[in-house]
Design a protein around this motif. Structure first.
Motif, short mmCIF file in Angstrom:
data_model
loop_
_atom_site.label_atom_id
_atom_site.label_comp_id
_atom_site.label_asym_id
_atom_site.label_seq_id
_atom_site.Cartn_x
_atom_site.Cartn_y
_atom_site.Cartn_z
N THR A 79 -1.98 15.83 33.62
CA THR A 79 -2.84 17.16 33.71
C THR A 79 -3.65 17.18 32.51
O THR A 79 -3.44 16.71 31.68
N ALA A 80 -4.49 18.46 32.62
CA ALA A 80 -5.38 18.74 31.60
C ALA A 80 -4.58 19.17 30.36
O ALA A 80 -5.10 18.99 29.12
N ASP A 81 -3.53 19.75 30.49
CA ASP A 81 -2.55 20.09 29.16
C ASP A 81 -1.46 18.91 28.95
O ASP A 81 -0.54 19.37 28.32
N GLN A 82 -1.73 17.71 29.25
CA GLN A 82 -1.15 16.44 29.11
C GLN A 82 0.21 16.62 29.49
O GLN A 82 1.14 16.15 28.89
N ALA A 128 -6.66 15.56 36.35
CA ALA A 128 -6.65 15.68 34.62
C ALA A 128 -7.70 16.70 34.31
O ALA A 128 -7.82 16.95 33.19
N GLU A 129 -8.16 17.57 35.24
CA GLU A 129 -9.13 18.56 34.95
C GLU A 129 -8.45 20.01 35.03
O GLU A 129 -8.91 21.01 34.79
N PRO A 131 -4.68 22.43 34.46
CA PRO A 131 -3.32 22.39 33.94
C PRO A 131 -2.25 22.34 34.97
O PRO A 131 -2.38 22.68 36.05
#
Length: 229
Positions: A79-82, A128-129, A131
């Protein structure tokens, strides 16, 4: 002579029956067909019922025209927040152009490989963009609608219309789950210590108030006794 003639007639009739039978094909309700002549497509049959074809050099390939389900392979994504998540997704689609479908993928197995790649790529890009919180809440519906629209555009090249793409399940990998559990456990322990500290402080205050009240009541009793004496 007459007997041999009857045998010949019988053989001819059987041959004609076989030829007539092979010249007819039935398209069932909910199906569509593509007629091939020497392996090359010549016409599409969408209406159900009996259809004529030339025996021997024409054959028929059938396709479902109902809404079909496709289960994508389970995949791990970031996810965007890894945060690493494991995603199970599925799609609902319909074959709308049998000729293009046959020319590009030919059968369901080849289509499954193409859809798996397309859905996996678009899911990975979209997740990936955003959270993890957005993937786990009702906001996911808007995310999946956007993914379905993109997948449908790519799937049209195979003669397929993708109606919907959905996530069935989102899990954290085992190592992430253990780390989150330990963090939650630590937070709960800190909260418990805070509550116990506040409770102890309140208890001291309550005991002090009780002692003061008891002292005041005792003093009043002594004062009343002195007045009576």
């Amino acid at each position: 002579m007459n007997r041999n003639f009857l045998v010949v007639i019988g053989v001819v009739l059987v041959a004609l029956a076989l030829v007539a039978g092979s010249a007819l094909s039935t398209v069932q309700e909910g199906r569509q067909a593509l007629v091939l002549r020497f392996g090359e497509p010549v016409r599409v049959v969408s209406a159900p019922g009996l259809q004529f074809k030339f025996p021997i050099w024409e054959n028929v390939v059938y396709f479902d025209k109902r809404v079909l389900d496709f289960d994508a392979e389970r995949a791990e994504m970031a996810t965007a927040d890894q945060k690493q998540v494991e995603v199970d997704a599925f799609a609902r689609y319909r074959i709308v152009e049998p000729l293009r479908f046959y020319q590009t993928v030919r059968d369901d197995r080849a289509l499954a490989q193409r859809l798996s790649s397309i859905i996996g790529t678009n899911l990975r890009t979209a997740i990936a963009e955003v959270p993890l919180s957005q993937v786990l809440t009702e906001e996911r519906a808007r995310l999946m609608q956007r993914i379905a629209e993109t997948v449908n555009v790519e799937a049209k090249t195979f003669g397929v219309s993708v109606l919907d793409v959905r996530i069935k399940r989102v899990d954290l990998p085992d190592e992430n789950s253990e780390a989150i559990f330990r963090r939650m456990q630590s937070q709960r322990e800190q909260e418990a210590r805070r509550i116990r500290a506040e409770g102890g402080k309140d208890a001291v205050g309550i005991r002090a108030d009780a002692d003061n009240l008891a002292f005041a009541q005792g003093f009043e009793l002594v004062e009343d006794q002195v007045l009576l004496d």
